[in-house]
Write a protein that holds these residues in place. Structure first.
Motif, PDB file in Angstrom:
ATOM      1  N   TYR A  87     -20.619  40.000 115.411  1.00 41.48           N
ATOM      2  CA  TYR A  87     -19.368  39.097 115.882  1.00 41.48           C
ATOM      3  C   TYR A  87     -19.530  38.531 117.426  1.00 41.48           C
ATOM      4  N   LYS A  88     -19.340  39.370 118.330  1.00 39.18           N
ATOM      5  CA  LYS A  88     -19.557  38.854 119.476  1.00 39.18           C
ATOM      6  C   LYS A  88     -21.056  38.522 119.546  1.00 39.18           C
ATOM      7  N   ILE A  89     -21.785  38.808 118.738  1.00 42.66           N
ATOM      8  CA  ILE A  89     -23.494  37.275 119.487  1.00 42.66           C
ATOM      9  C   ILE A  89     -22.498  35.771 118.637  1.00 42.66           C
ATOM     10  N   ALA A  90     -22.004  35.828 117.794  1.00 43.47           N
ATOM     11  CA  ALA A  90     -21.233  35.102 117.320  1.00 43.47           C
ATOM     12  C   ALA A  90     -20.118  34.001 118.003  1.00 43.47           C
ATOM     13  N   GLU A  91     -19.798  35.307 118.874  1.00 43.50           N
ATOM     14  CA  GLU A  91     -18.330  34.271 119.646  1.00 43.50           C
ATOM     15  C   GLU A  91     -20.175  33.621 121.220  1.00 43.50           C
ATOM     16  N   LYS A  92     -20.843  34.791 121.411  1.00 43.17           N
ATOM     17  CA  LYS A  92     -21.142  34.538 121.762  1.00 43.17           C
ATOM     18  C   LYS A  92     -22.436  33.426 122.497  1.00 43.17           C
ATOM     19  N   ILE A  93     -22.943  33.197 121.632  1.00 44.47           N
ATOM     20  CA  ILE A  93     -23.796  31.499 120.737  1.00 44.47           C
ATOM     21  C   ILE A  93     -22.323  30.762 120.969  1.00 44.47           C
ATOM     22  N   ARG A  94     -21.280  30.915 120.737  1.00 48.91           N
ATOM     23  CA  ARG A  94     -20.288  29.346 120.173  1.00 48.91           C
ATOM     24  C   ARG A  94     -20.386  29.127 121.943  1.00 48.91           C
ATOM     25  N   ASP A 131     -30.697  41.343 116.162  1.00 49.40           N
ATOM     26  CA  ASP A 131     -31.896  40.303 115.831  1.00 49.40           C
ATOM     27  C   ASP A 131     -31.290  39.082 115.055  1.00 49.40           C
ATOM     28  N   ALA A 132     -32.227  39.760 114.459  1.00 52.80           N
ATOM     29  CA  ALA A 132     -31.606  39.516 112.902  1.00 52.80           C
ATOM     30  C   ALA A 132     -30.776  37.562 112.488  1.00 52.80           C
ATOM     31  N   PHE A 133     -29.999  38.517 113.495  1.00 51.47           N
ATOM     32  CA  PHE A 133     -28.412  37.672 112.749  1.00 51.47           C
ATOM     33  C   PHE A 133     -28.192  36.925 113.676  1.00 51.47           C
ATOM     34  N   GLU A 134     -28.803  37.591 115.023  1.00 52.61           N
ATOM     35  CA  GLU A 134     -28.894  35.992 115.940  1.00 52.61           C
ATOM     36  C   GLU A 134     -29.892  35.100 116.179  1.00 52.61           C
ATOM     37  N   ALA A 135     -31.042  35.503 115.319  1.00 58.13           N
ATOM     38  CA  ALA A 135     -31.881  34.787 115.373  1.00 58.13           C
ATOM     39  C   ALA A 135     -32.042  33.121 114.270  1.00 58.13           C
ATOM     40  N   TYR A 136     -31.129  34.356 112.940  1.00 56.84           N
ATOM     41  CA  TYR A 136     -30.512  33.120 112.189  1.00 56.84           C
ATOM     42  C   TYR A 136     -29.434  32.021 112.859  1.00 56.84           C
ATOM     43  N   LEU A 137     -28.585  32.485 113.592  1.00 53.73           N
ATOM     44  CA  LEU A 137     -27.171  31.619 114.255  1.00 53.73           C
ATOM     45  C   LEU A 137     -28.124  30.726 114.867  1.00 53.73           C
ATOM     46  N   ARG A 138     -28.546  30.467 115.950  1.00 53.83           N
ATOM     47  CA  ARG A 138     -29.626  30.217 117.022  1.00 53.83           C
ATOM     48  C   ARG A 138     -30.253  29.436 116.609  1.00 53.83           C
ATOM     49  N   ASN A 140     -30.046  27.594 113.393  1.00 51.98           N
ATOM     50  CA  ASN A 140     -29.145  27.337 112.286  1.00 51.98           C
ATOM     51  C   ASN A 140     -28.237  26.008 113.240  1.00 51.98           C
ATOM     52  N   MET A 141     -27.791  26.752 114.592  1.00 49.97           N
ATOM     53  CA  MET A 141     -26.384  26.363 115.205  1.00 49.97           C
ATOM     54  C   MET A 141     -27.054  25.321 116.863  1.00 49.97           C
ATOM     55  N   MET A 142     -28.196  26.154 117.016  1.00 49.17           N
ATOM     56  CA  MET A 142     -28.290  25.631 118.189  1.00 49.17           C
ATOM     57  C   MET A 142     -30.575  25.092 118.566  1.00 49.17           C
ATOM     58  N   ASN A 143     -30.557  25.280 117.125  1.00 51.81           N
ATOM     59  CA  ASN A 143     -32.305  24.348 116.877  1.00 51.81           C
ATOM     60  C   ASN A 143     -32.841  24.777 117.535  1.00 51.81           C
ATOM     61  N   LEU A 144     -32.900  26.040 117.245  1.00 48.44           N
ATOM     62  CA  LEU A 144     -33.879  27.379 118.431  1.00 48.44           C
ATOM     63  C   LEU A 144     -35.070  27.622 117.483  1.00 48.44           C
ATOM     64  N   GLU A 145     -36.317  27.434 117.773  1.00 53.59           N
ATOM     65  CA  GLU A 145     -37.809  27.376 117.131  1.00 53.59           C
ATOM     66  C   GLU A 145     -37.675  29.052 116.804  1.00 53.59           C
ATOM     67  N   ASN A 164     -24.729  33.229 102.604  1.00 54.42           N
ATOM     68  CA  ASN A 164     -23.420  34.091 102.500  1.00 54.42           C
ATOM     69  C   ASN A 164     -22.750  33.016 103.831  1.00 54.42           C
ATOM     70  N   ILE A 165     -23.913  32.432 104.825  1.00 60.63           N
ATOM     71  CA  ILE A 165     -23.473  32.045 106.246  1.00 60.63           C
ATOM     72  C   ILE A 165     -23.760  30.032 105.910  1.00 60.63           C
ATOM     73  N   SER A 166     -24.953  29.766 105.551  1.00 64.54           N
ATOM     74  CA  SER A 166     -25.306  28.233 105.287  1.00 64.54           C
ATOM     75  C   SER A 166     -24.446  27.434 105.294  1.00 64.54           C
ATOM     76  N   LYS A 167     -23.640  27.201 104.147  1.00 65.94           N
ATOM     77  CA  LYS A 167     -22.533  26.326 103.809  1.00 65.94           C
ATOM     78  C   LYS A 167     -21.423  26.316 104.680  1.00 65.94           C
ATOM     79  N   LYS A 168     -21.735  26.834 105.394  1.00 67.67           N
ATOM     80  CA  LYS A 168     -19.776  27.439 106.548  1.00 67.67           C
ATOM     81  C   LYS A 168     -20.876  26.405 107.895  1.00 67.67           C
ATOM     82  N   ILE A 169     -22.237  26.668 108.199  1.00 65.61           N
ATOM     83  CA  ILE A 169     -22.414  25.984 108.939  1.00 65.61           C
ATOM     84  C   ILE A 169     -22.522  25.201 110.709  1.00 65.61           C
ATOM     85  N   LYS A 170     -21.979  23.928 109.072  1.00 69.23           N
ATOM     86  CA  LYS A 170     -21.528  22.379 109.654  1.00 69.23           C
ATOM     87  C   LYS A 170     -20.011  22.758 110.137  1.00 69.23           C
TER      88      LYS A 170
END
Length: 200
Positions: A87-94, A131-138, A140-145, A164-170
């Motif tokens: 959750y903290k990682i997700a907020e940081k990405i926001r 690390d895996a969660f952060e990589a996935y969100l970055r 899909n949300m920040m276009n990080l390669e 569980n997350i892909s449909k909620k990225i938008k």
């Protein structure tokens, strides 16, 4: 100008930039935190990795001060040690996404730093799920390669996140500027993931 003077000049520039990004009167606590992240232990002005980390950390902390409300963050925080970490990682990405969309310099600093951070992640680490969660969100949300060599390492968790997350990225991207909505949605996502049971 010797190395010590160059370092001091660099640190002052990083601090000034961070204050400009924050764009608000800093509380004593925020001032101390900014001082901490903008006073890195850089041995040499020629150490590019340390300088990149210093810039990225300062940008991130300034964006937290500007865009993240601690009361809202705590209100929607999920239960469970692992879920709290994600959750903290997700907020940081926001808030980093908000800054990256506004400033190309911030985007470059953060992307370069996190590409290296993710490349250095250890599949055998107890924190690898983070690390895996952060990589996935970055990604899909920040276009990080994500480098090809890391994709297989992340595959187990990517499959779970994709389901569980892909449909909620938008929806996450649409709520970037509404912290209450974003954190509420992320808390719900993490609850659905049942990540505390999956970690082993």
């Amino acid at each position: 100008m010797d190395n010590k003077q160059e370092l001091e000049k660099f640190k002052n520039a990083v601090f000034s930039t961070a204050k400009a990004i924050a764009r608000k009167s800093l509380s004593l606590e925020d001032q101390k935190q900014l001082d901490k992240v903008t006073a890195p232990k850089i041995v040499s002005i020629n150490n590019r990795e340390e300088m990149l980390e210093a810039r990225a950390n300062a940008d991130s902390e300034a964006l937290r001060i500007r865009h993240s409300d601690e009361t809202i963050f705590k209100k929607n925080e999920p239960k469970g040690t692992v879920s709290k970490s994600l959750y903290k990682i997700a907020e940081k990405i926001r808030y980093e996404k908000i800054g990256s969309d506004q400033y190309i310099g911030i985007q470059n600093n953060l992307n370069n730093f996190y590409q290296k951070k993710i490349m250095d992640s250890d599949v055998h680490s107890q924190n690898f799920i983070a690390d895996a969660f952060e990589a996935y969100l970055r990604k899909n949300m920040m276009n990080l390669e994500i480098h090809e060599s890391k994709k297989e390492d992340f595959k187990r968790w990517d499959d779970l996140f994709e389901k569980n997350i892909s449909k909620k990225i938008k929806d996450l991207n649409l709520s970037l500027h509404d912290q209450t909505e974003y954190t509420s949605l992320m808390s719900s996502i993490l609850q659905d993931l049942q990540i505390e049971n999956e970690k082993n």
